[in-house]
Each structure stands twice: as C-alpha cells, then as structure tokens.
Motif scaffolding. Structure first.
Motif, PDB file in Angstrom:
ATOM      1  N   LYS A 176       0.795  -1.221   0.000  1.00 10.68           N
ATOM      2  CA  LYS A 176       0.000   0.000   0.000  1.00 10.68           C
ATOM      3  C   LYS A 176       0.832   1.277   0.000  1.00 10.68           C
ATOM      4  N   THR A 177       2.032   1.258   0.551  1.00  8.20           N
ATOM      5  CA  THR A 177       2.829   2.477   0.666  1.00  8.20           C
ATOM      6  C   THR A 177       3.246   2.983  -0.709  1.00  8.20           C
ATOM      7  N   ASP A 178       3.025   4.273  -0.965  1.00 10.36           N
ATOM      8  CA  ASP A 178       3.355   4.820  -2.279  1.00 10.36           C
ATOM      9  C   ASP A 178       4.579   5.741  -2.258  1.00 10.36           C
ATOM     10  N   LYS A 179       5.185   5.932  -1.101  1.00 10.88           N
ATOM     11  CA  LYS A 179       6.392   6.757  -1.010  1.00 10.88           C
ATOM     12  C   LYS A 179       7.624   5.912  -1.377  1.00 10.88           C
ATOM     13  N   PRO A 180       8.677   6.536  -1.918  1.00 10.61           N
ATOM     14  CA  PRO A 180       9.893   5.776  -2.263  1.00 10.61           C
ATOM     15  C   PRO A 180      10.521   5.122  -1.033  1.00 10.61           C
ATOM     16  N   ILE A 181      10.937   3.880  -1.199  1.00 12.32           N
ATOM     17  CA  ILE A 181      11.598   3.124  -0.130  1.00 12.32           C
ATOM     18  C   ILE A 181      12.849   2.484  -0.706  1.00 12.32           C
ATOM     19  N   LEU A 182      13.944   2.564   0.021  1.00  6.18           N
ATOM     20  CA  LEU A 182      15.173   1.890  -0.394  1.00  6.18           C
ATOM     21  C   LEU A 182      15.228   0.506   0.232  1.00  6.18           C
ATOM     22  N   GLY A 183      15.489  -0.512  -0.575  1.00  5.46           N
ATOM     23  CA  GLY A 183      15.639  -1.867  -0.072  1.00  5.46           C
ATOM     24  C   GLY A 183      17.048  -2.374  -0.315  1.00  5.46           C
ATOM     25  N   MET A 184      17.608  -3.089   0.661  1.00  3.81           N
ATOM     26  CA  MET A 184      18.960  -3.629   0.543  1.00  3.81           C
ATOM     27  C   MET A 184      18.986  -5.091   0.955  1.00  3.81           C
ATOM     28  N   ASP A 185      19.793  -5.853   0.251  1.00  5.65           N
ATOM     29  CA  ASP A 185      20.024  -7.253   0.578  1.00  5.65           C
ATOM     30  C   ASP A 185      21.527  -7.414   0.789  1.00  5.65           C
ATOM     31  N   ILE A 186      21.932  -7.576   2.039  1.00  5.94           N
ATOM     32  CA  ILE A 186      23.350  -7.648   2.372  1.00  5.94           C
ATOM     33  C   ILE A 186      23.763  -9.103   2.524  1.00  5.94           C
ATOM     34  N   GLY A 187      24.628  -9.576   1.644  1.00  7.25           N
ATOM     35  CA  GLY A 187      25.116 -10.942   1.704  1.00  7.25           C
ATOM     36  C   GLY A 187      26.622 -10.984   1.865  1.00  7.25           C
ATOM     37  N   GLY A 188      27.145 -12.183   2.034  1.00 11.24           N
ATOM     38  CA  GLY A 188      28.579 -12.337   2.217  1.00 11.24           C
ATOM     39  C   GLY A 188      29.378 -12.085   0.952  1.00 11.24           C
ATOM     40  N   THR A 189      28.735 -12.228  -0.212  1.00  7.76           N
ATOM     41  CA  THR A 189      29.422 -12.019  -1.488  1.00  7.76           C
ATOM     42  C   THR A 189      29.093 -10.664  -2.097  1.00  7.76           C
ATOM     43  N   ASN A 190      27.806 -10.328  -2.119  1.00  9.43           N
ATOM     44  CA  ASN A 190      27.361  -9.072  -2.732  1.00  9.43           C
ATOM     45  C   ASN A 190      26.367  -8.330  -1.846  1.00  9.43           C
ATOM     46  N   ILE A 191      26.275  -7.035  -2.085  1.00 10.91           N
ATOM     47  CA  ILE A 191      25.229  -6.210  -1.499  1.00 10.91           C
ATOM     48  C   ILE A 191      24.400  -5.684  -2.668  1.00 10.91           C
ATOM     49  N   LYS A 192      23.102  -5.928  -2.627  1.00  7.47           N
ATOM     50  CA  LYS A 192      22.218  -5.471  -3.696  1.00  7.47           C
ATOM     51  C   LYS A 192      21.233  -4.455  -3.136  1.00  7.47           C
ATOM     52  N   ALA A 193      20.831  -3.542  -3.981  1.00  6.09           N
ATOM     53  CA  ALA A 193      19.873  -2.525  -3.546  1.00  6.09           C
ATOM     54  C   ALA A 193      18.983  -2.107  -4.702  1.00  6.09           C
ATOM     55  N   GLY A 194      17.846  -1.537  -4.355  1.00  4.69           N
ATOM     56  CA  GLY A 194      16.914  -1.000  -5.338  1.00  4.69           C
ATOM     57  C   GLY A 194      15.930  -0.103  -4.618  1.00  4.69           C
ATOM     58  N   VAL A 195      15.292   0.787  -5.344  1.00  3.19           N
ATOM     59  CA  VAL A 195      14.340   1.706  -4.734  1.00  3.19           C
ATOM     60  C   VAL A 195      12.941   1.432  -5.285  1.00  3.19           C
ATOM     61  N   LEU A 196      11.991   1.332  -4.386  1.00  8.49           N
ATOM     62  CA  LEU A 196      10.604   1.093  -4.781  1.00  8.49           C
ATOM     63  C   LEU A 196       9.925   2.434  -5.020  1.00  8.49           C
ATOM     64  N   ILE A 197       9.449   2.644  -6.245  1.00 10.11           N
ATOM     65  CA  ILE A 197       8.761   3.873  -6.612  1.00 10.11           C
ATOM     66  C   ILE A 197       7.442   3.510  -7.278  1.00 10.11           C
ATOM     67  N   ASN A 198       6.355   3.978  -6.702  1.00  7.36           N
ATOM     68  CA  ASN A 198       5.013   3.673  -7.232  1.00  7.36           C
ATOM     69  C   ASN A 198       4.805   2.172  -7.419  1.00  7.36           C
ATOM     70  N   GLY A 199       5.256   1.407  -6.442  1.00  6.75           N
ATOM     71  CA  GLY A 199       5.043  -0.031  -6.458  1.00  6.75           C
ATOM     72  C   GLY A 199       5.989  -0.823  -7.340  1.00  6.75           C
ATOM     73  N   GLN A 200       6.942  -0.148  -7.994  1.00  7.53           N
ATOM     74  CA  GLN A 200       7.868  -0.833  -8.892  1.00  7.53           C
ATOM     75  C   GLN A 200       9.301  -0.677  -8.390  1.00  7.53           C
ATOM     76  N   LEU A 201      10.047  -1.781  -8.397  1.00  5.65           N
ATOM     77  CA  LEU A 201      11.439  -1.750  -7.975  1.00  5.65           C
ATOM     78  C   LEU A 201      12.300  -1.230  -9.119  1.00  5.65           C
ATOM     79  N   GLN A 202      13.078  -0.188  -8.830  1.00  2.14           N
ATOM     80  CA  GLN A 202      13.866   0.466  -9.878  1.00  2.14           C
ATOM     81  C   GLN A 202      15.333   0.623  -9.461  1.00  2.14           C
ATOM     82  N   ASP A 203      16.178   0.885 -10.452  1.00  2.10           N
ATOM     83  CA  ASP A 203      17.597   1.176 -10.247  1.00  2.10           C
ATOM     84  C   ASP A 203      18.263   0.131  -9.351  1.00  2.10           C
ATOM     85  N   ILE A 204      18.162  -1.124  -9.734  1.00  2.28           N
ATOM     86  CA  ILE A 204      18.767  -2.208  -8.966  1.00  2.28           C
ATOM     87  C   ILE A 204      20.267  -2.257  -9.261  1.00  2.28           C
ATOM     88  N   ARG A 205      21.053  -2.239  -8.205  1.00  2.00           N
ATOM     89  CA  ARG A 205      22.504  -2.246  -8.346  1.00  2.00           C
ATOM     90  C   ARG A 205      23.121  -3.297  -7.426  1.00  2.00           C
TER      91      ARG A 205
END
Length: 290
Positions: free
Chosen positions: A3-32
């Motif tokens: 339900k939340t419509d504000k941008p949220i940053l999500g991160m997945d921190i692992g032993g090999t890689n750290i991944k991130a992406g920002v949720l905007i209008n329900g869609q995950l964008q700019d995954i790095r």
C-alpha cells in the motif's frame, strides 16, 4: 497488496554481494550490486554500506529496509552474528544508518524477507499462512502467519536448516550440499544434464525431492500453511523433483491439511529486495492478529 506509495530503499546484504533497489510507485527500480568487503573490518563494511546508500539519496526515499543473513535483535536493530562476514558481531546497524541518513531503518533476516516479498509482491499474495523456502547453497525459510511476518526471538523462527533429520539436519539434504556430497556435482550442472535426459541427474533430483517432501511435512506439522513458496537457484529444477516431493507429502498424517497445500515457485527476480522494502510497511502497520 503493498500500500505504501512513497519511495523506499531496499537492501540485501550478503557475504558475497550487497544489492539494492528503490521502490517507486510499487515498482522496484535502479537495482545495483556491489561486492561485499566480507573479510574487512566491521568499520570498513559499514562504510561500504553507507556509501552504497548515498548513491540513492537523489530518490529522496523516506525509509530503508534491509535483509541480512543471521540472527538479529529486532528491538535494538543489532545484527548479532553473520557467519559469512566474520567482523559482523553485535553490529548496531540500525543506529549507524539512522544517524548517518536521518531516516528510519528496518532490518530482518534475509530468508524472512524472501517470504515477505513473495507475500507482498509475488506468488503468495492471496494467502494468509505461508512459508517461504530458499534452496541454494544453504536452506533458508521464512514464515507468514495470519497475514504478518513471524520471526520469533532474534529472528530465529523457522530455522528448519538446523532441524535434525537422518542423523544430520535438513540443510544437509535440502540444499546444494546434497548434490555435491552425493553426486560430486553442483545442482546447476545436474540440471543441465537432466534437461538432456541424463538418468543420473534425474535420479539425483528424484532423491532430493523425497527429502524436500519430508521437510514440507515437518513444516505442515508445525504451521499447517496454505502455501509454500520455493525460491533459490535450485527452484529452476522443480519439474525434476516435483513428483517425488509430492509423493512424500501425500503420506502426511492429516490429508485435510496436505491435500489443500499449494506449492508455488517464485517468479520474482529480486525477492529479497522486495521483502526488504516490504519491511517498512510491515513494521509500521499495527500487528493485532498474532
């Protein structure tokens, strides 16, 4: 469902890689993705995480959700231990990030994030009682109970990887360790051979399915979920272990439970990040039904 419509940053921190992406209008964008400096000091790892977050500041996100393997003191936002990053012992991760960026931070175990991501964005959206299982290098699991993430004390709920089974534990038989130990090959290699009709490869997945079915029965006794969502790299070989898994499940003591169970295969590419952003809504919505 989210339900939340504000941008949220999500991160997945692992032993090999750290991944991130920002949720905007329900869609995950700019995954790095960046490599994790797993063998460096705690300070160096924290600085790397902070630097990565800084790359997303232009999105003006209002909160940060983080999934990380290991046990976590949720109330204090402290990572208690992380086996594949040796320096991460009793890390006040939430306080560190909140002080640097002035935004609320929510942290949970990565397997829990997988289950929450599937519940909020993926295959399990129409269910209230779900268990997510990740099959890869190890075995992970997360629980959705009565429509909310259940993680227990220090995020230790649902650790079926360590439940005793056949003289070892379920991770010994329900992860890539099984294939490497019993067949001397990685599941990815065996999957390619199974696609070509190789009998040994198909036998390997048939045996794997039997063990996975026993794990599912164990879960049914404890939680009786409506659905189980399977993720992780081994999920791609599902057609080769589906029948033997279902045969094991069919022997469950209570058919009224097992016959209604739906086994789903994850189709989300970034479930862990989806689950990390979903932590923000999960923690800010009052839990009244657990």
């Amino acid at each position: 469902m989210f339900k939340t419509d504000k941008p949220i940053l999500g991160m997945d921190i692992g032993g090999t890689n750290i991944k991130a992406g920002v949720l905007i209008n329900g869609q995950l964008q700019d995954i790095r993705t960046i490599p994790t400096p797993s063998q460096e000091s705690q300070e160096s790892v924290l600085e790397t995480i902070a630097g990565f977050i800084s790359e997303y500041l232009r999105y003006d996100f209002f909160a940060i959700g983080i999934g990380i393997p290991g046990l976590i003191d949720i109330e204090k936002g402290v990572v208690l231990n992380l086996s594949n990053i040796p320096s991460f012992r009793k890390v006040f991760l939430r306080d560190y990030i909140q002080e640097k960026f002035g935004k609320p931070v929510y942290i949970n175990n990565d397997a829990n994030c997988f289950a929450l991501g599937e519940y909020k964005f993926g295959a399990a959206q129409k269910f209230s009682h779900v268990v997510g299982i990740t099959l890869g290098t190890g075995l992970g699991s997360g629980i959705i109970a009565n429509g909310h993430l259940y993680f227990g004390h220090n995020c230790a709920a649902g650790e079926w990887c360590s439940v005793p089974y056949l003289g070892h534990d379920f991770e010994y038989y329900c992860s890539s360790k099984f294939f490497i130990r019993e067949y001397g090959k990685k599941p990815k290699t065996l999957y390619k051979r199974a696609l070509e009709g190789d009998q040994e490869a198909m036998d390997a997945f048939h045996a794997f399915g039997k063990h996975l079915g026993e794990l599912v029965k164990n879960i049914l006794f404890v939680l009786a979920p409506q659905a189980i969502v399977i993720g992780g790299s081994i999920r791609k070989a599902y057609p080769f272990f589906k029948d033997s898994m279902e045969a094991s499940i069919s022997e469950f003591k209570y058919p009224s439970v097992s016959s209604n169970l739906q086994v789903l295969i994850s189709e989300l590419d970034e479930t862990a990040i989806h689950g990390a952003v979903a932590l923000v809504e999960e923690y800010t919505v009052p839990v009244t039904s657990i």
